[in-house]
Write an enzyme that holds these catalytic residues in place. Sequence first.
Site, mmCIF file in Angstrom:
data_model
loop_
_atom_site.group_PDB
_atom_site.id
_atom_site.type_symbol
_atom_site.label_atom_id
_atom_site.label_comp_id
_atom_site.label_asym_id
_atom_site.label_seq_id
_atom_site.Cartn_x
_atom_site.Cartn_y
_atom_site.Cartn_z
ATOM 1 N N LYS A 65 24.828 -18.899 -31.439
ATOM 2 C CA LYS A 65 24.219 -17.584 -31.626
ATOM 3 C C LYS A 65 25.028 -16.563 -30.835
ATOM 4 O O LYS A 65 25.149 -16.655 -29.617
ATOM 5 C CB LYS A 65 22.769 -17.624 -31.126
ATOM 6 C CG LYS A 65 22.059 -16.286 -31.251
ATOM 7 C CD LYS A 65 20.590 -16.412 -30.917
ATOM 8 C CE LYS A 65 19.900 -15.066 -30.983
ATOM 9 N NZ LYS A 65 18.483 -15.168 -30.611
ATOM 10 N N LYS A 98 24.604 -18.027 -36.319
ATOM 11 C CA LYS A 98 23.930 -16.745 -36.455
ATOM 12 C C LYS A 98 24.719 -15.670 -35.722
ATOM 13 O O LYS A 98 25.096 -15.917 -34.574
ATOM 14 C CB LYS A 98 22.535 -16.878 -35.852
ATOM 15 C CG LYS A 98 21.764 -15.596 -35.772
ATOM 16 C CD LYS A 98 20.466 -15.831 -35.065
ATOM 17 C CE LYS A 98 19.757 -14.498 -34.940
ATOM 18 N NZ LYS A 98 18.587 -14.570 -34.132
ATOM 19 N N TYR A 152 15.949 -12.431 -45.112
ATOM 20 C CA TYR A 152 14.856 -11.516 -45.457
ATOM 21 C C TYR A 152 14.834 -11.257 -46.970
ATOM 22 O O TYR A 152 13.897 -10.659 -47.481
ATOM 23 C CB TYR A 152 15.007 -10.201 -44.670
ATOM 24 C CG TYR A 152 15.010 -10.459 -43.173
ATOM 25 C CD1 TYR A 152 13.819 -10.639 -42.478
ATOM 26 C CD2 TYR A 152 16.208 -10.594 -42.465
ATOM 27 C CE1 TYR A 152 13.817 -10.939 -41.125
ATOM 28 C CE2 TYR A 152 16.225 -10.891 -41.110
ATOM 29 C CZ TYR A 152 15.023 -11.064 -40.446
ATOM 30 O OH TYR A 152 15.024 -11.368 -39.104
HETATM 31 C C1 PBG Z 1 15.051 -14.005 -30.560
HETATM 32 C C2 PBG Z 1 15.676 -13.738 -31.871
HETATM 33 C C3 PBG Z 1 16.482 -12.661 -32.299
HETATM 34 C C4 PBG Z 1 16.730 -12.848 -33.656
HETATM 35 C C5 PBG Z 1 16.101 -14.057 -34.016
HETATM 36 N N1 PBG Z 1 15.478 -14.603 -32.892
HETATM 37 C C6 PBG Z 1 16.920 -11.441 -31.584
HETATM 38 C C7 PBG Z 1 17.869 -11.460 -30.497
HETATM 39 O O1 PBG Z 1 18.418 -12.480 -30.084
HETATM 40 O O2 PBG Z 1 18.076 -10.360 -29.969
HETATM 41 C C8 PBG Z 1 17.505 -11.931 -34.551
HETATM 42 C C9 PBG Z 1 17.172 -12.024 -35.994
HETATM 43 C C10 PBG Z 1 17.683 -10.910 -36.830
HETATM 44 O O3 PBG Z 1 18.430 -10.008 -36.402
HETATM 45 O O4 PBG Z 1 17.308 -10.930 -38.008
HETATM 46 N N2 PBG Z 1 15.912 -14.231 -29.516
#
Ligand code: PBG
Length: 333
Positions: free
Chosen positions: A203, A256, A321
């Site tokens: 991530k 991600k 989404y």
């Molecule tokens: C929680 C989380 C996030 C997203 C999914 N789980 C935000 C982040 O890390 O700031 C982002 C999902 C998206 O942008 O659609 N940590």
Amino acid sequence: MNFPLVRHRRLRQSAGIRSMVRETVLNVQDLVQPIFVTYGTNIKNEISSMPGVYHFSLDTLKNEVDNIASLGIPAVLLFGIPETKDSMGSSGFAEDGIVQEATRLIKEWYPELLVIADTCLCEFTDHGHCGMVHTFERDGHIHGDVLNDESLELLVQTAVSQAKAGADIIAPSNMMDGFVQAIRGGLDEAGFQNIPIMSYSVKYASAFYGPFREAADSAPQFGDRKTYQMDPANAREALREAESDVLEGADMLMVKPALAYLDIMRMIKDQFDLPLVAYNVSGEYSMVKAAAQQGWINEKAIVQEMLTGMKRAGADIIITYFAKDVAGWINEK
Ligand code: PBG
């Protein structure tokens, strides 16, 4: 001999032939629909930076879930907007937390629909970070360290409370070191040996999460997430992140965001045998929606091309989404 001998266009001449030789096909079973749940009644509020995505209160949620289930989408990913926040994010692991309540309801309505719980604290902490924070002042500014090991205990509690509420899959997105092992241990100890962990292994600290932070009200109140999420410039580090999750017992690996990281997806897919998940994140959604609203692009074609690209890059599962739209288009055919 006639020239050209090789004619690539032979296999492109009709829709029938093209579909016969198509290498990558999107299926409804590949899709996961994220849902934002909140307290209150009769709430269906559109997120301004994400047209077509809403906050649902528990009473309006039924309609949305009916819709998702009737399209044949196999899974939803839940995010919660709590009533109160504190430094520990305790509403994230409360028995009557919003995600826990929504999970119980959905499992009652649709026992077969998979509920994936995002296991993180940033929606529930008043500072907006994904774990416990040690704050201090320097040069008139508030700084903070996100504490790794202390946060793990809270994340384990969160995962266990989500599993108790009926979540089918735990998806930890917090990027603390050791989170898969800690959560695996906690789940096993609580009797949830069979609940898989879909780890947000790779991530990145990405600007593509901007609209989500409006949607989940989870923007960090100071600093950023760069000390725990990955540097977008790094690829080899993604292998190290994924490898540690595999060793710690992850059942699925996630990359991600998706679009700017298709090379990473391919790399992870080639290196590991676990199912690979792509998260088509909020910013990727908003960009397409904004251009489509201007009439600048063909939304339906663009979305399917993007998601096909993710699958071609190795994704087995796509969190998006657009899931309801895509499922509708696939079912139409
Ligand atoms: C929680 C989380 C996030 C997203 C999914 N789980 C935000 C982040 O890390 O700031 C982002 C999902 C998206 O942008 O659609 N940590």
